[in-house]
Design a protein around this motif. Structure first.
Motif, mmCIF file in Angstrom:
data_model
loop_
_atom_site.group_PDB
_atom_site.id
_atom_site.type_symbol
_atom_site.label_atom_id
_atom_site.label_comp_id
_atom_site.label_asym_id
_atom_site.label_seq_id
_atom_site.Cartn_x
_atom_site.Cartn_y
_atom_site.Cartn_z
ATOM 1 N N VAL A 130 26.333 36.545 54.854
ATOM 2 C CA VAL A 130 27.198 36.299 53.704
ATOM 3 C C VAL A 130 27.027 34.844 53.261
ATOM 4 O O VAL A 130 26.617 33.988 54.040
ATOM 5 N N THR A 131 27.339 34.589 52.001
ATOM 6 C CA THR A 131 27.329 33.226 51.477
ATOM 7 C C THR A 131 28.750 32.686 51.506
ATOM 8 O O THR A 131 29.650 33.265 50.910
ATOM 9 N N GLY A 132 28.937 31.576 52.228
ATOM 10 C CA GLY A 132 30.283 31.048 52.419
ATOM 11 C C GLY A 132 30.953 31.725 53.595
ATOM 12 O O GLY A 132 30.563 32.824 54.002
ATOM 13 N N TYR A 133 31.961 31.061 54.156
ATOM 14 C CA TYR A 133 32.556 31.605 55.378
ATOM 15 C C TYR A 133 33.829 32.412 55.146
ATOM 16 O O TYR A 133 34.432 32.898 56.097
ATOM 17 N N TYR A 134 34.262 32.597 53.908
ATOM 18 C CA TYR A 134 35.514 33.323 53.682
ATOM 19 C C TYR A 134 35.403 34.818 54.008
ATOM 20 O O TYR A 134 36.425 35.495 54.160
ATOM 21 N N ASP A 135 34.187 35.343 54.103
ATOM 22 C CA ASP A 135 34.003 36.753 54.454
ATOM 23 C C ASP A 135 33.623 36.938 55.928
ATOM 24 O O ASP A 135 33.136 37.996 56.321
ATOM 25 N N MET A 136 33.868 35.909 56.755
ATOM 26 C CA MET A 136 33.491 36.010 58.165
ATOM 27 C C MET A 136 34.285 37.091 58.902
ATOM 28 O O MET A 136 33.813 37.646 59.893
ATOM 29 N N HIS A 137 35.501 37.395 58.432
ATOM 30 C CA HIS A 137 36.267 38.468 59.074
ATOM 31 C C HIS A 137 35.567 39.811 58.889
ATOM 32 O O HIS A 137 35.632 40.682 59.765
ATOM 33 N N ILE A 138 34.862 39.972 57.767
ATOM 34 C CA ILE A 138 34.077 41.191 57.554
ATOM 35 C C ILE A 138 32.855 41.184 58.467
ATOM 36 O O ILE A 138 32.497 42.211 59.053
ATOM 37 N N CYS A 139 32.223 40.016 58.600
ATOM 38 C CA CYS A 139 31.069 39.895 59.501
ATOM 39 C C CYS A 139 31.450 40.271 60.934
ATOM 40 O O CYS A 139 30.672 40.899 61.650
ATOM 41 N N TYR A 140 32.641 39.862 61.358
ATOM 42 C CA TYR A 140 33.076 40.178 62.723
ATOM 43 C C TYR A 140 33.175 41.691 62.916
ATOM 44 O O TYR A 140 32.711 42.234 63.935
ATOM 45 N N LYS A 141 33.766 42.388 61.957
ATOM 46 C CA LYS A 141 33.881 43.841 62.051
ATOM 47 C C LYS A 141 32.504 44.499 62.050
ATOM 48 O O LYS A 141 32.268 45.468 62.779
ATOM 49 N N GLN A 142 31.592 43.967 61.242
ATOM 50 C CA GLN A 142 30.232 44.520 61.203
ATOM 51 C C GLN A 142 29.524 44.318 62.543
ATOM 52 O O GLN A 142 28.882 45.241 63.058
ATOM 53 N N ALA A 143 29.625 43.109 63.109
ATOM 54 C CA ALA A 143 28.978 42.829 64.396
ATOM 55 C C ALA A 143 29.607 43.658 65.510
ATOM 56 O O ALA A 143 28.914 44.099 66.432
ATOM 57 N N PHE A 144 30.921 43.877 65.427
ATOM 58 C CA PHE A 144 31.616 44.729 66.401
ATOM 59 C C PHE A 144 31.060 46.150 66.339
ATOM 60 O O PHE A 144 30.759 46.766 67.369
ATOM 61 N N THR A 145 30.909 46.668 65.127
ATOM 62 C CA THR A 145 30.329 47.998 64.946
ATOM 63 C C THR A 145 28.916 48.057 65.503
ATOM 64 O O THR A 145 28.547 48.983 66.229
ATOM 65 N N ALA A 146 28.106 47.047 65.195
ATOM 66 C CA ALA A 146 26.714 47.034 65.641
ATOM 67 C C ALA A 146 26.610 46.920 67.160
ATOM 68 O O ALA A 146 25.786 47.597 67.794
#
Length: 388
Positions: free
Chosen positions: A254-270
């Protein structure tokens, strides 16, 4: 990241007249703590990545220094300061050569310098760096789990080089030994070692533990680069552990860190999908249908779907000690090949034909396209529910 020798020794020559005389290439080594050691037989209390100081007061001559250095390196120390004076008046050439060849930094400090001042200064720097690391980890936790509360993380991240205009990718890692999740002190030691392995990364990054996971994120790193880091960790770190299984999940970038909560859910899924599929490293973009399944946060919804699909066959198997559910799963996994199912389950093909006929006639499963899609979905859900 933990403090490096080069940062720890900043201004040390000016303040204490400490000089680096060998092992320049090891100055990127990370430092865990500082110890005074006078026994040439290095004690077992070293955990690795310690900087050692010695006066040589318990020794005679200089031949002991080479043995001492080799024992220190064997026990995981990352550098040595020799207090030059009445007990150490020269350093053998072979010691300097060994330290250069093995990237083991060797320093000297004059006898008139008080070692207590040096150790106090160095320990203070290490503690201050750890407090800084804790502050960064707290900021990222707040960013991930309370993204709306920007006051809890924006200024802390900006001050430490994590700016909102860069690319961010998140890695989530879990590890188990013989089926039991690694945690506690061993997990923290692994976290420190990860930083040592990745010490040459020239971009701001943070590694912290979150429940039974290790989280890593970096500024200016995309998913391809993060996967490369994961492969380095796997080859240089986790392959050294016996009976340890590692599952790594990597988010989209993602660009910028405001969507890092989404990244966490994605990495959790992966990460959890990697565990189900017995893969070491998996990107979120490659998780397939598990994207949808892990997006269902209420596990009761999955259980309801499983029950609606399988309740008749599960109840029958339970009452009659049969294995129709497993037979059905094996049948789907082998694309309806009776021969392959027979071979895998080690029974005669006529037995498989009988069981599949029984399933069709007694459980309302016709194995038409819509049935197969529904069954596959339910089996995938069941894997997630059973593992969690």
């Amino acid at each position: 990241m933990a403090i490096t020798l080069s940062r720890l020794f900043a201004n040390s020559e000016k303040n204490y007249n400490i000089k680096l005389i060998a092992g320049q290439r090891g100055m990127k080594n990370l430092v865990r703590w500082v110890h005074m050691v006078e026994d040439r037989e290095v004690p077992g209390f070293l955990h690795g990545n310690e900087l050692i100081l010695t006066t040589g007061i318990a020794q005679t001559g200089t031949q002991w220094i080479e043995i001492f250095v080799k024992n220190l390196r064997k026990h995981g120390a990352i550098g040595l300061i020799l207090n030059v004076g009445p007990y150490i008046n020269s350093i053998p050439r072979e010691v300097i050569t060994y330290c250069d060849d093995n990237e083991f930094p060797l320093f000297t400090v004059p006898w008139e310098i008080h070692l207590i001042d040096v150790t106090f200064d160095f320990c203070h720097r290490i503690i201050a760096n750890e407090e800084n690391e804790t502050s960064i980890a707290t900021a990222f936790r707040n960013l991930i789990f309370s993204p709306g509360n920007r006051e809890a993380y924006v200024s802390a991240l900006e001050r430490r080089g994590f700016h909102n205009h860069g690319e961010y990718t998140l890695l989530l890692m879990q590890a188990a030994r013989n089926g039991t999740l690694i945690s506690g002190d061993e997990w923290h030691n692994i976290q420190f070692t990860m930083q040592s392995v990745l010490k040459n990364i020239d971009k701001p990054f943070c590694i912290f533990d979150q429940e039974n996971y290790l989280v890593m994120t970096a500024s200016g790193v995309n998913s391809t680069q993060m996967e490369a880091y994961a492969k380095i960790l796997n080859s240089e770190l986790f392959n050294q552990f016996k009976n340890v299984t590692v599952n790594v999940g990597i988010s989209d970038t993602v660009t910028g860190y405001y969507d890092m909560h989404i990244c966490y859910k994605q990495a959790f899924t992966a990460s959890n999908t990697a565990k189900l599929l017995e893969k070491q490293i998996l990107n979120y973009q490659d998780t397939g249908i598990y994207k949808l399944l892990y997006a269902v946060e209420d596990v009761r919804v999955l259980r309801r779907y499983i029950d609606d699909t399988f309740h008749m066959i599960i109840e029958y198997d339970s009452r009659h000690n049969t294995d129709y559910l497993n037979t059905l799963k094996c049948y789907l996994e082998n694309n309806g090949s009776i021969q392959k199912v027979s071979s895998q389950m080690e029974v005669h093909r006529n037995t498989i034909n009988y069981k599949m006929k029984f399933i069709r006639e007694n459980f309302g499963i016709k194995l038409e396209y819509s049935d197969i899609a529904s069954l596959w979905l339910a089996f995938n859900m069941k894997e997630i529910v059973d593992r969690n």
